[in-house]
Design an enzyme around this catalytic site. Structure first.
Site, PDB file in Angstrom:
ATOM      1  N   LEU A  21      31.922  41.329  44.731  1.00  0.00           N
ATOM      2  CA  LEU A  21      30.926  41.827  43.797  1.00  0.00           C
ATOM      3  C   LEU A  21      31.075  41.054  42.496  1.00  0.00           C
ATOM      4  CD1 LEU A  21      31.219  45.713  44.240  1.00  0.00           C
ATOM      5  CD2 LEU A  21      29.451  44.217  45.181  1.00  0.00           C
ATOM      6  N   ASP A  22      29.971  40.847  41.834  1.00  0.00           N
ATOM      7  CA  ASP A  22      30.011  40.224  40.520  1.00  0.00           C
ATOM      8  C   ASP A  22      30.886  41.053  39.585  1.00  0.00           C
ATOM      9  OD1 ASP A  22      28.805  38.314  38.473  1.00  0.00           O
ATOM     10  OD2 ASP A  22      28.251  40.249  37.622  1.00  0.00           O
ATOM     11  N   ARG A  23      31.505  40.403  38.633  1.00  0.00           N
ATOM     12  CA  ARG A  23      32.403  41.094  37.702  1.00  0.00           C
ATOM     13  C   ARG A  23      31.716  42.283  37.027  1.00  0.00           C
ATOM     14  NH1 ARG A  23      33.931  40.315  32.123  1.00  0.00           N
ATOM     15  NH2 ARG A  23      32.531  38.541  31.929  1.00  0.00           N
TER      16      ARG A  23
END
Length: 481
Positions: free
Chosen positions: A190-192
């Site tokens: 997942l994106d940060r």
């Protein structure tokens, strides 16, 4: 003692003889045997400690070794030239001081002269005082743990694994240090800034099995987000191709030359200002949901990249940008610079300033432009939020960074500047380092609110499993900012 004859059997091969060196020639030891399968353990976790302040999880600054073998293009160049052209996060004066302090080692010997010419198989070690940016203090909630998987609800602002400036402030390290969950295999990322369901496999076999489902598009993913304006009530399907502008900064855009993408959107609610939308990505490109929503004219309310003025008056709606990639990145940098939020882009003021110093240019605009060109072309740590089967997340940004940095870097770039944009609270003042530029800077801490983006992975479903998290507060129908 007699030399062994051709019929004698040796328990071990004799040590290779050193080649006789010409006068003044420097000896370079052979490469070390690679260590495979080494993971993070107690020694890594003990490098530093956490503390909590103002709703943030912070990491006390610590010393860290960046290590790499000499790259082919460095052979025949001086160490000073390499630092001046490829490690631009610090001015050359810093590297001279680091050498005097014994923090630069070549083949484990202290570097006394930065004019030393590099040779093939030279092994470089650079000890730095590392600062990590803060993340939200929200704990990682474990949703499921059994013999095969660990499933967590990832908070926003927290990277999945060590990458760039983040090491201890990552899901992998926190699970290892605080929950004794080690040897985990990433299944997806997942994106940060994206929160929600995140799965890890406990064995390579389980990882491979689920990874095959990902590659065969058998994994159903459901996200929820809050977007600007009144999203259409009917189902919306977006199939615009997406092109990566910069892996380093993490910016993408719709472009005919991009990769095929498909996302299905369905509005869940509208409060008169913003809409909650369910997102069903059928492909897994980098930032796919965020880019498609921007294209549709309904960017995520607090998206720190795709809902910015830098994209123009229409903020990228319909793919209208009217800027080159370089102009777009420069505008994004300047907008975040004015808001003192460059860390959201994964770069720092020091990255730009020191690049400018080493370019020996008197024009500030030209300096920034040159530094941005470096960022566009650099892909040492790709943006996350992707399940693209054509890209291997482990190969792109290995979990075992220590082991990785001890291997010959043929396809990867080691960037020693990536640890210089962190935060340091008053509680760490006793750990200031005399050579560290970051220790001399006082930064504004982000608020916990700034570290949340309204995009959440709500559900992941495979052939034999289904994992869900709770709907976030900001996605409730009666929620108001």
């Amino acid at each position: 003692m007699a030399e062994p004859g051709p019929g004698d059997r040796e328990e071990a091969a004799p040590a290779p003889k050193k080649r006789r060196l010409a006068g003044g020639e420097r000896y370079v030891p052979p490469p070390r045997k690679l260590r495979a399968g080494v993971s993070f353990g107690p020694a890594h976790f003990a490098e530093t400690s956490y503390y909590f302040e103002g709703g943030l999880r912070k990491v006390r600054p610590y010393y860290f070794d960046f290590r790499t073998y000499c790259k082919g293009r460095w052979v025949g160049r001086s160490l000073l030239h390499v630092f001046g052209t490829e490690f631009r996060a610090q001015p050359l004066a810093y590297y001279r001081a680091a050498a005097r302090a014994g923090r630069l080692r070549l083949n484990e010997e202290p570097v006394r002269d930065l004019g030393v010419v590099l040779k093939n198989n030279d092994f470089l070690r650079n000890t730095v005082h590392r600062h990590e940016p803060p993340v939200t203090a929200q704990p990682i909630q474990i949703l499921v743990e059994d013999d095969e998987v660990v499933v967590v609800d990832k908070p926003s602002s927290l990277p999945v694994h060590p990458c760039g400036r983040f090491r201890h402030n990552t899901v992998i390290f926190i699970l290892g240090k605080e929950h004794d969950l080690k040897e985990l295999h990433t299944i997806h990322r997942l994106d940060r800034m994206t929160s929600g369901v995140l799965m890890f496999a406990k064995t390579a076999e389980v990882s491979k099995r689920i990874d095959e489902q990902v590659r065969e598009r058998q994994l159903e993913k459901e996200y929820v987000c809050r977007v600007v304006g009144e999203f259409p009530e009917h189902e919306v399907v977006c199939e615009e191709p997406i092109l990566v502008v910069s892996y380093k900064v993490g910016v993408c855009r719709v472009d005919p030359k991009g990769k095929f993408c498909k996302t299905i959107f369905q509005r869940l609610s509208y409060n008169g200002k913003t809409s909650v939308v369910k997102c069903l990505p059928r492909t897994g490109r980098t930032h796919q949901i965020r880019v498609h929503l921007q294209y549709l004219g309904h960017p995520i309310v607090n998206d720190p990249i795709y809902n910015m003025e830098a994209w123009g008056p229409h903020r990228g709606k319909g793919g209208k940008i009217d800027k080159t990639d370089e102009e777009l990145l420069k505008a994004l940098v300047e907008e975040h610079r004015s808001k003192q939020s460059l860390d959201v882009l994964g770069i720092s003021e020091e990255d730009l300033n020191s690049s400018a110093e080493n370019k020996d240019s008197g024009n500030c605009s030209d300096c920034t432009k040159a530094a941005l060109a470096d960022l566009i072309n650099e892909n040492s740590c790709p943006a996350e939020d992707t399940e693209d089967p054509e890209r291997n997340d482990v190969a792109a940004c290995p979990l075992n960074s220590d082991s990785n940095l001890e291997t010959p870097e043929k396809d990867k770039e080691l960037v020693s500047c990536e640890n210089q944009d962190g935060q340091m609270g008053e509680k760490s003042s006793e750990e200031k380092d005399p050579l560290c530029m970051e220790c001399k800077i006082t930064r504004r801490d982000p608020s916990p609110k700034e570290l949340v983006m309204y995009l959440h992975a709500l559900r992941y479903k495979g052939a034999e499993f289904e994992y869900c998290s709770k709907m976030p507060e900001w996605a409730m129908e009666d929620w108001e900012e």
